[in-house]
Write an enzyme that holds these catalytic residues in place. Structure first.
Site: not given
Length: 135
Positions: A44, A73, A92, A117
């Protein structure tokens, strides 16, 4: 004098409600798809990972039909996109940072951020939820 002002504010925010009622509205940003520098595993690192972000913002009822009375927004989307360009290890942490950024707006009383994810698991969705409320 302070209680009268509080009642006036409630009446202004929710004219059809009892003065003891607090009316909240929600601003939602759903299914925001991002390519983020996120992850902890070797495969990753150095490449973008797909995230799907959902944000729910609790705000006091808008007194006037003006954008200045609420959170735009587009600001939420911009904050999420800026985080996607940072190197963050955990979803998180991503969710907490986005929630904290949203709560900086004075109209926002409560923030809930769900970060999904899609590529993390083979047969399930990895996700983290962050909820922050003003006291």
């Amino acid at each position: 004098a302070a209680p009268a002002m509080a009642e006036q504010r409630v009446a202004m925010l929710a004219p059809d409600c009892d003065p003891g009622v607090r009316v909240m509205q929600e601003v939602l940003v759903s299914d925001l798809r991002l390519a983020a520098f996120i992850g902890v595993h070797a495969h990753e690192l150095g490449r973008r990972q797909s995230l799907v972000v959902h944000v729910r913002l609790g705000i006091e009822t808008v007194a006037d039909d003006q954008l200045t009375q609420t959170i735009d927004y587009n600001r939420v989307v911009e904050a999420a996109q800026a985080l996607a360009d940072e190197r963050i290890a955990l979803i998180e942490t991503f969710g907490q940072r986005l929630a904290t950024a949203c709560l900086e707006h004075p109209a926002v009383q409560r923030v809930e951020v769900l970060v999904e994810k899609p590529g993390a698991l083979n047969h399930a969705m990895a996700a983290a939820r962050t909820v922050i409320e003003r006291r």
